[in-house]
Write an enzyme that holds these catalytic residues in place. Structure first.
Site, short mmCIF file in Angstrom:
data_model
loop_
_atom_site.label_atom_id
_atom_site.label_comp_id
_atom_site.label_asym_id
_atom_site.label_seq_id
_atom_site.Cartn_x
_atom_site.Cartn_y
_atom_site.Cartn_z
N GLU A 151 0.81 -1.21 0.00
CA GLU A 151 0.00 0.00 0.00
C GLU A 151 0.85 1.27 0.00
O GLU A 151 0.54 2.24 -0.68
CB GLU A 151 -0.95 0.01 1.20
CG GLU A 151 -1.98 -1.11 1.18
CD GLU A 151 -2.87 -1.08 -0.05
OE1 GLU A 151 -3.00 -0.01 -0.68
OE2 GLU A 151 -3.42 -2.12 -0.40
N HIS A 192 -5.63 -6.01 -10.72
CA HIS A 192 -4.99 -6.98 -9.83
C HIS A 192 -4.61 -8.25 -10.57
O HIS A 192 -3.78 -9.03 -10.08
CB HIS A 192 -5.91 -7.31 -8.65
CG HIS A 192 -6.15 -6.15 -7.75
ND1 HIS A 192 -7.18 -5.25 -7.95
CD2 HIS A 192 -5.49 -5.72 -6.63
CE1 HIS A 192 -7.15 -4.33 -7.01
NE2 HIS A 192 -6.15 -4.59 -6.19
#
Length: 757
Positions: free
Chosen positions: A395, A487
């Site tokens: 992140e 993703h």
């Protein structure tokens, strides 16, 4: 070769003699000062002069969007392309400048009207330029249309914004060489992105919440009729991953308060919301509109119980564990990039960030929010707590991307965005589990799997070495890749990075085998995790643009490898093989020379004759007597070079060569190695080397760079320039040196290359 004033310092000579493979690692500079309006205007003027070409009018300009550190002594500036004052979406230049503000290299994605490669209609007519740039919808109308399309019942977490711009609608077109290739045999380099048409549009940024979830989208609305042109998610998330409950006792950096301690690390980062890296208690604040809460405090400096959160207090020992996980992860993310690369915090300018723990109740997610440049972590339900070391690294790496390349979170660029975060997560995991110290990424310690620790089934979310094991991610590039969720489209690049670092297997039954590696040896050699990360990070921060796709990434990662380790180094060869392993570019033999730094197994053509000067004056005109060898100066490669200057008297010397850039070229990359040494001591420009392009008739086309006695460097530095804007032209490449009446400056040139595809 005429007599030369000896090069000055033995130290500089010793550094110059260092072979490419022994070069010290390049660290990123300290935080850079924000450019003044005058500095920005001066850089725009230099870019405009560099960009001078037929057909370029005052309608075209640049807008400085961001700046961050490059390697020591350099600054990276991102300049958006504008047309009639409006930004052209996805069209920009990445400019590397030195301490004197001189341009060292420019990498670009050019989609400007009238200049960018464009598709043609069946009638052969190119897409028209936007004529009327007056919108029929105002910004409020555009925001309403975007809200209606995305979340009609939502509420705004952050005020929405709308920017009027020119939006190129892109399409894939086959290169001439691939016109008749079967679809299932296409390679990423067989296609190029071209402009299908232009639209005057509003880019609307929505940061909303609806039905207990965050709805972050970037939306493109037609400024004429309000129709939806495009949309993509702007919330960069990952589901699942373990936390430090799996790592036993870990050291965390806290600070003292009047009554105890707080989870505020003032030794890492400055400014930001809390003045340092901090962990806050969201205390089950709704994911619909999370409140980060206050910085964690404790009467003592022992925190947590190392167990999965049980659902009780968020401030007792059990509740503190999620915060321990977060702080340990944040510290190691900072340290990995700072100690290994010299990169400070997320933006390179050492701006502090924070992580909010305990978002929602049994919330199965963690996400990076660029609006606050912070991270939120849930406690998990189907998964364990989401504060694992590689999730935090993942992140926080979204924050690095947002501060640099800002890869658009859709299509192939979105896949590369996610892949960079997976790479970052694995690097942080390796660094942390080896003790979190040192100036290199350890060769082991990470598992090359995302999410394995928190998964209650034991199955990770993603396998970097074999992405298809998740049932959705492909192992290699295909024309359909841009249509996948980001993703999943990250999978091939994850595999590329694994192969680059660790190598592959020759066994077709192995998870580590690639059928696209057809040259010798069948099992490619890896270069190690540390080198692979340095190459990747340099490409991301100094070369990628927001619209970089897989083909463009391959070329720019290769350039980064060449600049760090040498044009024909094993590292550069490994980059070509690693990308070939995922069907991006052709495979080459490891024993080969790397195609002159970009051959890609026949994918590129060298346009410069005798760029290494090993054949004397062959191919060159002008002051060819400067070509040779001398005991005071080593060559970058081989034995010969061109030594311009070094006379210590008033003189001028020029080397030129005519080169052709095909009209069908999709890439044209000029590069050369340059060593500058000087006896000048004043802070005044006396001696110069100007690199320029001239038209067939002798008219100046562009000054690519000017180097001076103020920019000496120990050893050679690789310089690179994008010459694609000059495709279809026969141009003269010129290196012109001017020295004043005393005190020599030497400009030693080698390995001149112009590779076109």
């Amino acid at each position: 070769m005429k007599p030369r004033t000896p090069l000055l310092a033995a130290l500089a000579l010793a550094a110059a003699l260092t072979p490419p493979l022994a070069r010290p690692a390049q660290l990123m500079s300290a935080p850079v000062a924000v450019a003044t309006p005058q500095d920005s205007a001066a850089l725009v003027a230099r870019l405009s002069a560099l960009d001078a070409r037929p057909g370029l009018t005052n309608d075209y300009s640049f807008r400085i969007s961001s700046q961050h550190p490059g390697v020591v002594g350099q600054k990276i500036t991102r300049a958006q392309h504008t047309y009639k004052g409006l930004r052209v979406f996805g069209s920009e230049s990445v400019v590397v400048t030195n301490a004197a503000g001189e341009i060292l290299s420019v990498a670009a994605s050019d989609r400007r009207p009238g200049l960018a490669p464009q598709a043609t209609t069946p009638s052969g007519i190119t897409p028209p330029l936007p004529a009327d740039l007056t919108p029929r919808l105002n910004s409020d109308d555009a925001i309403r249309a975007a809200v209606q399309a995305i979340a009609p019942a939502g509420t705004h977490r952050w005020p929405p914004g709308a920017e009027l711009l020119i939006y190129p609608l892109m399409k894939s077109a086959r290169t001439a060489a691939a016109a008749n290739k079967p679809e299932d045999q296409l390679n990423a380099l067989d296609l190029e992105e071209v402009v299908d048409r232009y639209a005057l549009a509003w880019l609307v940024q929505l940061r909303m919440a609806q039905d207990g979830r965050l709805v972050y989208y970037d939306v493109v609305i037609d400024a004429r009729d309000g129709s939806l042109i495009a949309k993509w998610p702007a919330l960069q998330t990952v589901t699942g991953i373990g936390n430090s409950q799996y790592n036993g006792q870990v050291p965390i950096s806290t600070s003292a308060t009047a009554s105890g301690f707080q989870m505020l690390d003032s030794t890492r980062g400055s400014g930001g919301k809390f003045g340092g890296m901090a962990i806050t208690n969201a205390n089950h604040s709704s994911p619909n509109n999370p409140d980060p809460g206050n910085v964690y405090t404790n009467s003592g400096n022992t925190w947590g119980d190392g167990k999965q959160y049980s659902g009780g207090s968020t401030t007792d020992a059990n509740g503190q564990t999620a915060a321990v996980n977060a702080l340990w992860g944040l510290m190691n993310t900072y340290d990995t990039n700072k100690n290994v690369l010299g990169w400070q915090s997320l933006d390179g300018n050492n701006t502090a960030t924070y992580i909010a723990a305990h978002v929602g109740s049994a919330y199965d997610n963690a996400f990076y929010d660029d609006s606050c440049k912070c991270m939120y972590i849930g406690d998990g339900n189907s998964f364990y707590s989401l504060g694992a070391i590689d999730v935090i690294g993942h992140e926080m790496s979204h924050g690095v991307t947002a501060s640099t390349a800002d890869l658009i979170y859709a299509g192939e660029s979105g896949g590369l965005n996610e892949s960079n975060s997976d790479i970052g997560g694995e690097m942080v995991e390796a660094y942390a589990r080896a003790g979190g110290t040192g100036n290199s990424v350890p060769a082991s310690g990470n598992d090359w799997m995302m999410g394995k620790e928190i998964s209650k089934s034991g199955q990770p979310l993603r396998w970097m070495y074999k992405p298809s094991k998740d049932g959705s991610s492909p192992d290699a590039w295909s024309a359909n890749l841009k249509n996948l969720d980001v993703h999943y489209s990250s999978g091939p690049n994850n595999r590329m990075f694994y192969f680059l670092a660790q190598g592959s297997s020759a066994d077709p039954a192995s998870d580590y085998h690639s059928p696209y590696l057809t040259r010798a040896p069948a099992a490619m050699s890896g270069i190690g995790t540390d080198k692979a990360y340095r190459i990747w990070f340099k490409a991301l921060t100094t070369k990628f643009t927001s619209s970089t796709n897989y083909a463009d990434a391959r070329n720019k990662v290769l350039q980064a490898a060449q600049e760090l380790y040498g044009a024909s180094s094993k590292e550069a060869i490994a980059v070509q093989r690693a990308y070939a392993a995922i069907n991006v570019g052709a495979d080459i033999d490891e024993a080969g020379d790397g195609g002159g730094g970009g051959g890609g197994g026949g994918q590129a053509t060298e346009r410069v004759v005798n760029g290494g000067f090993e054949d004397g004056a062959t191919g060159w005109s002008g002051s060819t007597y400067v070509i040779g060898t001398h005991s005071a100066q080593p060559a970058y490669e081989g034995t010969r070079y061109a030594w311009l200057g070094g006379n210590g008297r008033r003189s001028s010397e020029t080397l030129t060569q005519r080169v052709d850039i095909p009209a069908a070229a999709t890439s044209a990359q000029l590069s050369f190695a340059l060593h500058i040494d000087t006896a000048e001591t004043s802070n005044t420009v006396y001696d110069t080397l100007t690199v320029s392009l001239r038209a067939a008739g002798g008219a100046a086309l562009a000054t690519l760079a000017t180097y001076t006695n103020l920019t000496p460097a120990a050893g050679y530095q690789l310089r690179s320039f994008d010459l694609l804007p000059f495709k279809g032209q026969s141009v003269t490449l010129s290196f012109a040196m001017r020295e004043d009446r005393s005190k020599q400056t030497s400009f030693v040139l080698d390995k001149v290359s112009l590779l076109t595809k």
